[in-house]
Design a protein around this motif. Structure first.
Motif, PDB file in Angstrom:
ATOM      1  N   LYS A 262       0.839  -1.203   0.000  1.00 53.22           N
ATOM      2  CA  LYS A 262       0.000   0.000   0.000  1.00 53.22           C
ATOM      3  C   LYS A 262       0.874   1.254   0.000  1.00 53.22           C
ATOM      4  O   LYS A 262       0.586   2.229  -0.701  1.00 53.22           O
ATOM      5  CB  LYS A 262      -0.925   0.009   1.226  1.00 53.22           C
ATOM      6  CG  LYS A 262      -2.192  -0.773   0.987  1.00 53.22           C
ATOM      7  CD  LYS A 262      -3.118  -0.742   2.186  1.00 53.22           C
ATOM      8  CE  LYS A 262      -4.306  -1.659   1.944  1.00 53.22           C
ATOM      9  NZ  LYS A 262      -4.929  -2.062   3.207  1.00 53.22           N
ATOM     10  N   TYR A 263       1.948   1.191   0.766  1.00 55.92           N
ATOM     11  CA  TYR A 263       2.844   2.346   0.808  1.00 55.92           C
ATOM     12  C   TYR A 263       3.544   2.523  -0.543  1.00 55.92           C
ATOM     13  O   TYR A 263       3.657   3.637  -1.050  1.00 55.92           O
ATOM     14  CB  TYR A 263       3.869   2.157   1.935  1.00 55.92           C
ATOM     15  CG  TYR A 263       4.619   3.418   2.285  1.00 55.92           C
ATOM     16  CD1 TYR A 263       4.007   4.432   3.003  1.00 55.92           C
ATOM     17  CD2 TYR A 263       5.940   3.601   1.889  1.00 55.92           C
ATOM     18  CE1 TYR A 263       4.679   5.593   3.326  1.00 55.92           C
ATOM     19  CE2 TYR A 263       6.626   4.759   2.206  1.00 55.92           C
ATOM     20  CZ  TYR A 263       5.994   5.748   2.927  1.00 55.92           C
ATOM     21  OH  TYR A 263       6.661   6.898   3.241  1.00 55.92           O
ATOM     22  N   VAL A 264       3.972   1.396  -1.124  1.00 58.12           N
ATOM     23  CA  VAL A 264       4.634   1.482  -2.433  1.00 58.12           C
ATOM     24  C   VAL A 264       3.661   2.040  -3.466  1.00 58.12           C
ATOM     25  O   VAL A 264       4.015   2.894  -4.281  1.00 58.12           O
ATOM     26  CB  VAL A 264       5.167   0.100  -2.868  1.00 58.12           C
ATOM     27  CG1 VAL A 264       5.769   0.183  -4.264  1.00 58.12           C
ATOM     28  CG2 VAL A 264       6.201  -0.401  -1.886  1.00 58.12           C
ATOM     29  N   ASP A 265       2.415   1.548  -3.427  1.00 58.15           N
ATOM     30  CA  ASP A 265       1.391   2.045  -4.355  1.00 58.15           C
ATOM     31  C   ASP A 265       1.208   3.554  -4.226  1.00 58.15           C
ATOM     32  O   ASP A 265       1.019   4.263  -5.214  1.00 58.15           O
ATOM     33  CB  ASP A 265       0.045   1.362  -4.077  1.00 58.15           C
ATOM     34  CG  ASP A 265      -0.067   0.041  -4.819  1.00 58.15           C
ATOM     35  OD1 ASP A 265       0.746  -0.178  -5.736  1.00 58.15           O
ATOM     36  OD2 ASP A 265      -0.941  -0.766  -4.475  1.00 58.15           O
ATOM     37  N   SER A 266       1.271   4.017  -2.979  1.00 55.11           N
ATOM     38  CA  SER A 266       1.051   5.454  -2.791  1.00 55.11           C
ATOM     39  C   SER A 266       2.233   6.253  -3.320  1.00 55.11           C
ATOM     40  O   SER A 266       2.076   7.377  -3.787  1.00 55.11           O
ATOM     41  CB  SER A 266       0.810   5.773  -1.317  1.00 55.11           C
ATOM     42  OG  SER A 266       2.015   5.637  -0.600  1.00 55.11           O
ATOM     43  N   LEU A 267       3.438   5.667  -3.246  1.00 56.34           N
ATOM     44  CA  LEU A 267       4.606   6.371  -3.769  1.00 56.34           C
ATOM     45  C   LEU A 267       4.644   6.336  -5.293  1.00 56.34           C
ATOM     46  O   LEU A 267       5.105   7.267  -5.931  1.00 56.34           O
ATOM     47  CB  LEU A 267       5.895   5.751  -3.209  1.00 56.34           C
ATOM     48  CG  LEU A 267       6.192   5.989  -1.733  1.00 56.34           C
ATOM     49  CD1 LEU A 267       7.424   5.212  -1.318  1.00 56.34           C
ATOM     50  CD2 LEU A 267       6.392   7.463  -1.446  1.00 56.34           C
ATOM     51  N   GLU A 268       4.201   5.228  -5.876  1.00 58.16           N
ATOM     52  CA  GLU A 268       4.225   5.102  -7.339  1.00 58.16           C
ATOM     53  C   GLU A 268       2.883   4.533  -7.792  1.00 58.16           C
ATOM     54  O   GLU A 268       2.742   3.322  -7.964  1.00 58.16           O
ATOM     55  CB  GLU A 268       5.392   4.212  -7.773  1.00 58.16           C
ATOM     56  CG  GLU A 268       5.562   4.084  -9.271  1.00 58.16           C
ATOM     57  CD  GLU A 268       5.530   5.414 -10.001  1.00 58.16           C
ATOM     58  OE1 GLU A 268       6.361   6.275  -9.688  1.00 58.16           O
ATOM     59  OE2 GLU A 268       4.656   5.602 -10.884  1.00 58.16           O
TER      60      GLU A 268
ATOM     61  N   PHE B 182       9.991   1.533   6.939  1.00 57.87           N
ATOM     62  CA  PHE B 182       9.431   0.637   7.957  1.00 57.87           C
ATOM     63  C   PHE B 182      10.513  -0.165   8.669  1.00 57.87           C
ATOM     64  O   PHE B 182      10.213  -1.026   9.490  1.00 57.87           O
ATOM     65  CB  PHE B 182       8.408  -0.328   7.327  1.00 57.87           C
ATOM     66  CG  PHE B 182       7.145   0.358   6.900  1.00 57.87           C
ATOM     67  CD1 PHE B 182       6.238   0.810   7.842  1.00 57.87           C
ATOM     68  CD2 PHE B 182       6.872   0.550   5.568  1.00 57.87           C
ATOM     69  CE1 PHE B 182       5.069   1.447   7.452  1.00 57.87           C
ATOM     70  CE2 PHE B 182       5.704   1.186   5.168  1.00 57.87           C
ATOM     71  CZ  PHE B 182       4.807   1.635   6.122  1.00 57.87           C
ATOM     72  N   ASN B 183      11.761   0.090   8.294  1.00 57.76           N
ATOM     73  CA  ASN B 183      12.876  -0.591   8.946  1.00 57.76           C
ATOM     74  C   ASN B 183      12.751  -2.095   8.874  1.00 57.76           C
ATOM     75  O   ASN B 183      12.908  -2.795   9.876  1.00 57.76           O
ATOM     76  CB  ASN B 183      12.957  -0.155  10.402  1.00 57.76           C
ATOM     77  CG  ASN B 183      14.344   0.335  10.697  1.00 57.76           C
ATOM     78  OD1 ASN B 183      15.287  -0.021   9.970  1.00 57.76           O
ATOM     79  ND2 ASN B 183      14.482   1.127  11.730  1.00 57.76           N
TER      80      ASN B 183
END
Lengths: 593, 111
Positions: free
Chosen positions: B26-32, B109-110
Motif C-alpha cells: 500500500k505504501y509502495v502504491d502510494s509512492l508510485e 518501515f525498517n
C-alpha cells in the motif's frame, strides 16, 4: 565643502556597512567549506594568468552580460544597462569627488550624495564632462529600470513566456532597486535646479522644475527617499536573489582557479547556489516546464529552495537532466551536478544494492571493444548494423556484452545511488580491461558518459558515430552514392551533445550519408526526446506529452527521416511517429558496401 | 521431511488475506501509483539485465508484496536500475521508481 554630513545619509551609511560585513561573512563561509587542496589552488590562482582571465570574464559577464546578449539582445541590454551603468556611476562619482577634495579622505557617502554637498563644481577640471557622463550613465540605468519594469509585467515583449516568481525578500529588494534611480534623478535634478548647475538631463529638468515650483523641500525629500531606497536594497541584498552580484564575481574567480563541484554539495556548489540570480532564462528552456506544466522543476526554483530550505522530491527527481538549462545559464552554474548531488544526499541511506551474483565473464582479446549497453539490446537493429560495419571495415573487435552484460552504472548514478553505481562500474571496467582493447566503442551515449567520467580508462573511448566517422575518414567504409538518404533530421541526444559536447562527428557522418534538413533545434538547442533515464518520477503520460511535443516541433514532412545517435531516443520517438526513426549505425550500414 | 524419496515438499504458501498485512504494498502504491495498473505479465522480468545472471524477478517480487509476503529485502538489491523494464512495460508502469519506492519503503518501515 561646507558640510559633510546630513541625517539623510544614515540609511545608506548603515546599509553600506551592513553589506560590507555581510559580504565578508559570506566570503568566509564559501571559502571555509572548500577542501584544503582547493584553498591552495585559490592562493596559487591569484598569482597566475588565470587571475587576469577571471577579471576579463568578470567584466564581460558580471558587468556587460555577454552571454545574455548572445541569447536575447533586449534582455542583455536590460541587464547590462543596470549593471554596467551603475558601475560607471559609482566609478565616475568616486573619481569626481576624489579630484574635488584632493587627497583628503572623505566620508564614504560623499561620492554617492556628491551633488547635495557640493554645489559649485566649477573648480573641478573638466567638470562639464563629469556632469555629462554622470547624466548619460544615469539615463542608461533608468532605461534598464524601465525595461525591467516592462519585463515584470509583459514578459512577452522580451520573447520570454514566463519570468521568475519572487519571494518577499526579493520583492522588497526589487522595489527598492526600482526606486533608487528615479529618485536619484529627482534629487540631482532638483538640487541642480536650485543651484543652476547639472548635466544635460538633471540640469534641464531642474531648470524647468525651478520655474514651476519651489524646489527646496522636494529636493530634500528626494535625497531622503534615495538614501532610504539604497539602505533597504543593501539590507535585503544578502537575503535576496541580489546576493548573486557579489557571489558571481567570486564564482568566476574560483572557477578560473580550477575549482568545481563534481557531484558534491561542497563549498563551491554552495557558492553556485548563491550565484543564481533567478533571472528566469532557464524557465523557458525547460521542457518539463513548458510541456508538462510542472513549473517547480526549473533551476530558478530548485536552486532557490536549495538555498533557503531544501528542494522537494518533485524538484529533485522530476528532471530529465537534459542540460538545456545549463547551456542557457548566463552564470554558468553546473545545475546537473548540483541536482545529482542532492539526489545522492536523499538516496544516501541506501547503499545496500548487491551485485555479488555477477559471474566471471571471459572476454576475448581484440583491438576494438564494443559495448552495446542495455538500451541497445532493446534495439537489436543497431547491434546488427554495428556488427556489419565492423565486418565491412575488417576491424579486429570483440563484443563485450554479447550475451547481455551488466549495466554501465550510469542509471544508478543518475538516481543518486553513487556507491551502488561504483559496484557495477568496477565489474564492467574489469571486462573492458581484460579485453586489452585500444579503443572502446559504445552505441549508447548514456554508457559513453559514465565511461568517460567515472571509469578512468587509459584507452580511447568513442561513441559509434565517432568511430564510424573515423572509419569513413580512413576510407575503410565506402558509401554508395545511389543509396544516400534524401532528407534526414538529426536529433542530437542530450548525453552526447550537451553532456559530452560531441556534435561535430555525428553531423559529419549524417552529412556524408544524406542531406540534412535543418530544424530550429540544432546543436545545443536540441530538445530532449522525453525518454531520459534521469527522471524517475514522471508519469508515462507526461513523457509521452514531451515526445509528442518534440515531434510536433520538428515539423516532419512525409519523406523525412529522424536520425539519431542514441538507442533510447530511437525507441522513444518510434512509438509516436509514422516517419522512420533510424540510428546513425543503421543508416551507415544501409548506404555502405 | 524436506527430502522424501527424492521429492521436495514445499512449505505451505496459503495466504490468509484477513490476517496478512499489506502495508508495504500500500505504501509502495502510494509512492508510485502506476504500479496499480500492473497486470503481472512478466515482460519486465523477460527483458531484465540482472535476470540473465541470477533469479531476480520483478514480477515475482510485486506478486509477493501483493500477497503480503514482505520478505524481499535481499532480492530487491539485485536490481541494476538500468530501466529496460520500464521501456518494455505494456502498462506504462514506472518500474524504476517502483524499485526506488520499495527501497524507500523498506527503509521507512525498517524491515
Amino acid at each position: 565643502m561646507q558640510k559633510t554630513y546630513d541625517p539623510f545619509v544614515i540609511p545608506f551609511a548603515v546599509g553600506f556597512i551592513f553589506i560590507l560585513i555581510a559580504f565578508i561573512v559570506k566570503l568566509i563561509k564559501w571559502t571555509k567549506a572548500l577542501s584544503h587542496n582547493e584553498k591552495i589552488k585559490i592562493i596559487k590562482g591569484f598569482f597566475s594568468i588565470n587571475f587576469f582571465l577571471a577579471i576579463k570574464e568578470i567584466i564581460l559577464e558580471s558587468l556587460l552580460h555577454r552571454k545574455i546578449f548572445k541569447q536575447n539582445t533586449i534582455l542583455g541590454f536590460m541587464h547590462a544597462s543596470i549593471a554596467f551603468g551603475w558601475f560607471m556611476l559609482i566609478l565616475i562619482g568616486n573619481l569626481e569627488s576624489r579630484i574635488y577634495s584632493g587627497t583628503e579622505i572623505n566620508p564614504f557617502w560623499i561620492p554617492i550624495f556628491f551633488d547635495f554637498f557640493v554645489h559649485d563644481k566649477t573648480g573641478i577640471p573638466f567638470y562639464n564632462i563629469y556632469a555629462f557622463l554622470m547624466d548619460f550613465f544615469l539615463l542608461i540605468v533608468l532605461t534598464g529600470i524601465l525595461l525591467a519594469n516592462l519585463k515584470r509585467f509583459f514578459p512577452s515583449l522580451f520573447k520570454m513566456k514566463k519570468t521568475t516568481k519572487l519571494r518577499l525578500g526579493d520583492k522588497l529588494a526589487l522595489y527598492s532597486l526600482w526606486l533608487i534611480f528615479p529618485f536619484r534623478l529627482f534629487a540631482e535634478s532638483f538640487t541642480a535646479g536650485i543651484n543652476k548647475s547639472g548635466g544635460f538631463i538633471t540640469g534641464t529638468i531642474g531648470q524647468y522644475a525651478a520655474s514651476v515650483f519651489d524646489l527646496t523641500l522636494p529636493a530634500y525629500i528626494s535625497w531622503w527617499i534615495y538614501s532610504l531606497a539604497l539602505g533597504i536594497f543593501f539590507f535585503t541584498l544578502p537575503f535576496s536573489r541580489y546576493l548573486h552580484i557579489p557571489a558571481e564575481v567570486i564564482l568566476i574567480l574560483y572557477r578560473k582557479f580550477g575549482i568545481n563541484s563534481y557531484n558534491q554539495l561542497n563549498g563551491f556548489a554552495k557558492l553556485e547556489i548563491d550565484s543564481c540570480s533567478r533571472c528566469g532564462i532557464c524557465i523557458d528552456k525547460c521542457q518539463i516546464n513548458f510541456v508538462t506544466e510542472n513549473t517547480e522543476v526549473v533551476p530558478s526554483y530548485f536552486l532557490r529552495n536549495l538555498r533557503y530550505s531544501y528542494p522537494n522530491e518533485n524538484q529533485t527527481f522530476s528532471c530529465l537532466l537534459c542540460g538545456r538549462c545549463e547551456e542557457s545559464c548566463p552564470v554558468g552554474i553546473n545545475i546537473n551536478n548540483i541536482r545529482l548531488a542532492v539526489r545522492n544526499k536523499i538516496n544516501n541511506y541506501d547503499n545496500t544494492f548487491n551485485y555479488s551474483y555477477l559471474p566471471d565473464i571471459k572476454v576475448n582479446k581484440a583491438k576494438v571493444a564494443y559495448f552495446a549497453g542495455c538500451m541497445t539490446h532493446l534495439t537489436p537493429k543497431i547491434i546488427i548494423s554495428m556488427q556489419n560495419i565492423f565486418t565491412k571495415a575488417s576491424i579486429d573487435w570483440v563484443f563485450i556484452d554479447k550475451n547481455g552484460g551488466a549495466c554501465c552504472g550510469r542509471p544508478l548514478k543518475l538516481s543518486g545511488n553513487f556507491i551502488a553505481a561504483e559496484k557495477l562500474i568496477s565489474f564492467t571496467k574489469n571486462l573492458i580491461i581484460n579485453s586489452e582493447a585500444e579503443i572502446l566503442v559504445t552505441s549508447c551515449p548514456i554508457c559513453l558518459k559514465v565511461f568517460k567520467e567515472d571509469y578512468n580508462l587509459n584507452i580511447t573511448i568513442l561513441h559509434h558515430s565517432q568511430f564510424i566517422n573515423k572509419l569513413i575518414n580512413e576510407n575503410k567504409l565506402k558509401i554508395s552514392e545511389s543509396q544516400k538518404f534524401n532528407s534526414l533530421i538529426y536529433h542530437s541526444p542530450c548525453e552526447l551533445g550537451r553532456g559530452l559536447n560531441i556534435y561535430e562527428e555525428p553531423y559529419k557522418v549524417v552529412n556524408s550519408i544524406g542531406n540534412i534538413k535543418k530544424t530550429s533545434f540544432e546543436l545545443n538547442n536540441s530538445l530532449c526526446c522525453g525518454g531520459s533515464l534521469s527522471n524517475t518520477q514522471m508519469h508515462d503520460k507526461q513523457r509521452d506529452k514531451i515526445t509528442l511535443d518534440v515531434i510536433n516541433k520538428l515539423n516532419l514532412s512525409d519523406q523525412d527521416k529522424i536520425i539519431t545517435a542514441c538507442p533510447l531516443c530511437k525507441k522513444t520517438f518510434s512509438r509516436f511517429t509514422d516517419n522512420e526513426v533510424i540510428d546513425i549505425a543503421e543508416a551507415v550500414n544501409k548506404v555502405t558496401v | 521431511m524436506s527430502n522424501f524419496f527424492g521429492y521436495q515438499i514445499h512449505n505451505d504458501r496459503q495466504i490468509n488475506f484477513d490476517n496478512n498485512d499489506l502495508y508495504i504494498i500500500k505504501y509502495v502504491d502510494s509512492l508510485e501509483p502506476t504500479l496499480k495498473t500492473c497486470i503481472s505479465c512478466g515482460t519486465c522480468t523477460a527483458t531484465c539485465t540482472a535476470t540473465q545472471f541470477t533469479n531476480f524477478n520483478l514480477r515475482k517480487l510485486i506478486t509477493m508484496l501483493r500477497r503480503g509476503e514482505n520478505n524481499i529485502k535481499e532480492e530487491i538489491n539485485k536490481c541494476m536500475l538500468c530501466g529496460k523494464c520500464s521501456l518494455v512495460c505494456p502498462r506504462g508502469v514506472n518500474t524504476r521508481n517502483v524499485i526506488l519506492a520499495i527501497k524507500k519503503t523498506i527503509n521507512y518501515f525498517n524491515l
